[in-house]
Design a protein around this motif. Structure first.
Motif, short mmCIF file in Angstrom:
data_model
loop_
_atom_site.label_atom_id
_atom_site.label_comp_id
_atom_site.label_asym_id
_atom_site.label_seq_id
_atom_site.Cartn_x
_atom_site.Cartn_y
_atom_site.Cartn_z
N THR A 69 0.54 6.61 12.11
CA THR A 69 0.26 6.04 13.42
C THR A 69 0.88 4.65 13.53
O THR A 69 1.38 4.10 12.54
CB THR A 69 -1.26 5.91 13.66
OG1 THR A 69 -1.78 4.89 12.78
CG2 THR A 69 -1.99 7.23 13.43
N GLU A 70 0.84 4.07 14.72
CA GLU A 70 1.36 2.71 14.92
C GLU A 70 0.60 1.68 14.07
O GLU A 70 1.13 0.62 13.76
CB GLU A 70 1.29 2.32 16.39
CG GLU A 70 2.28 3.06 17.25
CD GLU A 70 2.22 2.62 18.71
OE1 GLU A 70 1.66 1.54 18.99
OE2 GLU A 70 2.75 3.36 19.55
N ASP A 71 -0.65 2.01 13.71
CA ASP A 71 -1.46 1.12 12.88
C ASP A 71 -1.34 1.45 11.39
O ASP A 71 -2.14 0.99 10.58
CB ASP A 71 -2.92 1.19 13.30
CG ASP A 71 -3.13 0.67 14.71
OD1 ASP A 71 -2.45 -0.31 15.09
OD2 ASP A 71 -3.96 1.23 15.44
N PHE A 72 -0.34 2.29 11.04
CA PHE A 72 -0.02 2.64 9.65
C PHE A 72 -1.09 3.52 8.98
O PHE A 72 -1.24 3.50 7.77
CB PHE A 72 0.26 1.39 8.80
CG PHE A 72 1.21 0.45 9.45
CD1 PHE A 72 2.54 0.80 9.60
CD2 PHE A 72 0.78 -0.77 9.96
CE1 PHE A 72 3.43 -0.06 10.24
CE2 PHE A 72 1.66 -1.63 10.59
CZ PHE A 72 3.00 -1.27 10.73
N ILE A 73 -1.80 4.29 9.77
CA ILE A 73 -2.79 5.22 9.25
C ILE A 73 -2.13 6.60 9.17
O ILE A 73 -1.49 7.05 10.10
CB ILE A 73 -4.04 5.28 10.16
CG1 ILE A 73 -4.64 3.88 10.34
CG2 ILE A 73 -5.07 6.27 9.61
CD1 ILE A 73 -5.08 3.21 9.07
N MET A 74 -2.33 7.28 8.04
CA MET A 74 -1.72 8.60 7.86
C MET A 74 -2.58 9.70 8.46
O MET A 74 -3.81 9.62 8.44
CB MET A 74 -1.52 8.88 6.37
CG MET A 74 -0.43 8.05 5.75
SD MET A 74 -0.21 8.41 4.00
CE MET A 74 -1.59 7.52 3.32
N ILE A 75 -1.89 10.71 8.98
CA ILE A 75 -2.56 11.90 9.50
C ILE A 75 -1.89 13.08 8.82
O ILE A 75 -0.67 13.21 8.91
CB ILE A 75 -2.43 11.99 11.03
CG1 ILE A 75 -3.13 10.78 11.65
CG2 ILE A 75 -3.03 13.29 11.55
CD1 ILE A 75 -2.97 10.67 13.15
N PRO A 76 -2.64 13.95 8.14
CA PRO A 76 -4.09 14.00 7.98
C PRO A 76 -4.64 12.77 7.27
O PRO A 76 -3.98 12.16 6.45
CB PRO A 76 -4.34 15.26 7.16
CG PRO A 76 -3.06 15.98 7.06
CD PRO A 76 -1.97 15.05 7.47
N PHE A 77 -5.91 12.48 7.57
CA PHE A 77 -6.54 11.23 7.15
C PHE A 77 -6.68 11.04 5.65
O PHE A 77 -6.62 9.93 5.18
CB PHE A 77 -7.92 11.06 7.81
CG PHE A 77 -7.80 10.80 9.28
CD1 PHE A 77 -7.22 9.64 9.75
CD2 PHE A 77 -8.26 11.73 10.20
CE1 PHE A 77 -7.10 9.39 11.10
CE2 PHE A 77 -8.14 11.50 11.56
CZ PHE A 77 -7.56 10.33 12.02
N LYS A 78 -6.88 12.05 4.89
CA LYS A 78 -7.06 11.89 3.45
C LYS A 78 -5.75 11.97 2.67
O LYS A 78 -5.73 12.21 1.49
CB LYS A 78 -8.07 12.91 2.91
CG LYS A 78 -9.49 12.65 3.36
CD LYS A 78 -9.97 11.31 2.88
CE LYS A 78 -11.35 10.99 3.41
NZ LYS A 78 -11.78 9.66 3.03
N SER A 79 -4.64 11.72 3.36
CA SER A 79 -3.34 11.68 2.69
C SER A 79 -3.22 10.36 1.92
O SER A 79 -3.89 9.39 2.26
CB SER A 79 -2.22 11.78 3.72
OG SER A 79 -2.31 12.98 4.43
N VAL A 80 -2.37 10.35 0.91
CA VAL A 80 -2.23 9.17 0.06
C VAL A 80 -0.75 8.91 -0.23
O VAL A 80 0.00 9.83 -0.51
CB VAL A 80 -2.96 9.37 -1.29
CG1 VAL A 80 -2.69 8.23 -2.24
CG2 VAL A 80 -4.44 9.53 -1.09
N THR A 81 -0.35 7.65 -0.15
CA THR A 81 0.92 7.22 -0.71
C THR A 81 0.58 6.17 -1.76
O THR A 81 -0.44 5.48 -1.65
CB THR A 81 1.86 6.59 0.34
OG1 THR A 81 1.18 5.50 0.95
CG2 THR A 81 2.29 7.60 1.37
N ALA A 82 1.40 6.07 -2.76
CA ALA A 82 1.15 5.08 -3.81
C ALA A 82 2.45 4.81 -4.55
O ALA A 82 3.38 5.61 -4.51
CB ALA A 82 0.09 5.57 -4.78
#
Length: 113
Positions: A69-82
């Motif tokens: 999203t524009e607010d840097f939230i991933m969809i689906p919500f429980k996705s992870v980057t690291a």
């Protein structure tokens, strides 16, 4: 019920990230290197806006369909980057986590500003 589902999903996601990290441990070991702690954007001083860099550099949306999203939230919500660093220093901070470490002479400790 929703908090329970959120907690289970978070635990599952973290467990999956641990499993995904195992091949990196072998890669590092073969080269005489050690893993540093796994950090995600939005944790500690790793600003959330770096999520955009990871998405663009790795073409995450194109490759696996996770969007940002524009607010840097991933969809689906429980996705992870690291990100995980590599080092020739054998200290065990990748096991004990730096946030709980009391070592004063660790080369990875952030200097006081």
């Amino acid at each position: 019920m929703l908090p329970v589902i959120q907690a289970v999903a978070a635990a599952y996601t973290e467990s999956y990230a641990d499993e995904a990290q195992r091949p990196l441990e072998g890669y590092a070991q073969e080269r005489g290197l050690y893993l540093r702690p796994r950090y995600s954007p939005g944790y500690g001083d790793f600003a959330l806006h770096y999520q955009r860099f990871l998405f663009d550099a790795l073409e995450i949306s194109k490759r696996i369909g996770v969007t940002l999203t524009e607010d840097f939230i991933m969809i689906p919500f429980k996705s992870v980057t690291a990100v995980i660093g590599l080092s020739s220093d054998p200290s065990l901070c990748h096991i004990n986590k730096c946030m709980t470490c009391t070592a004063k002479n660790c080369p990875f400790r952030k200097e006081a500003e």
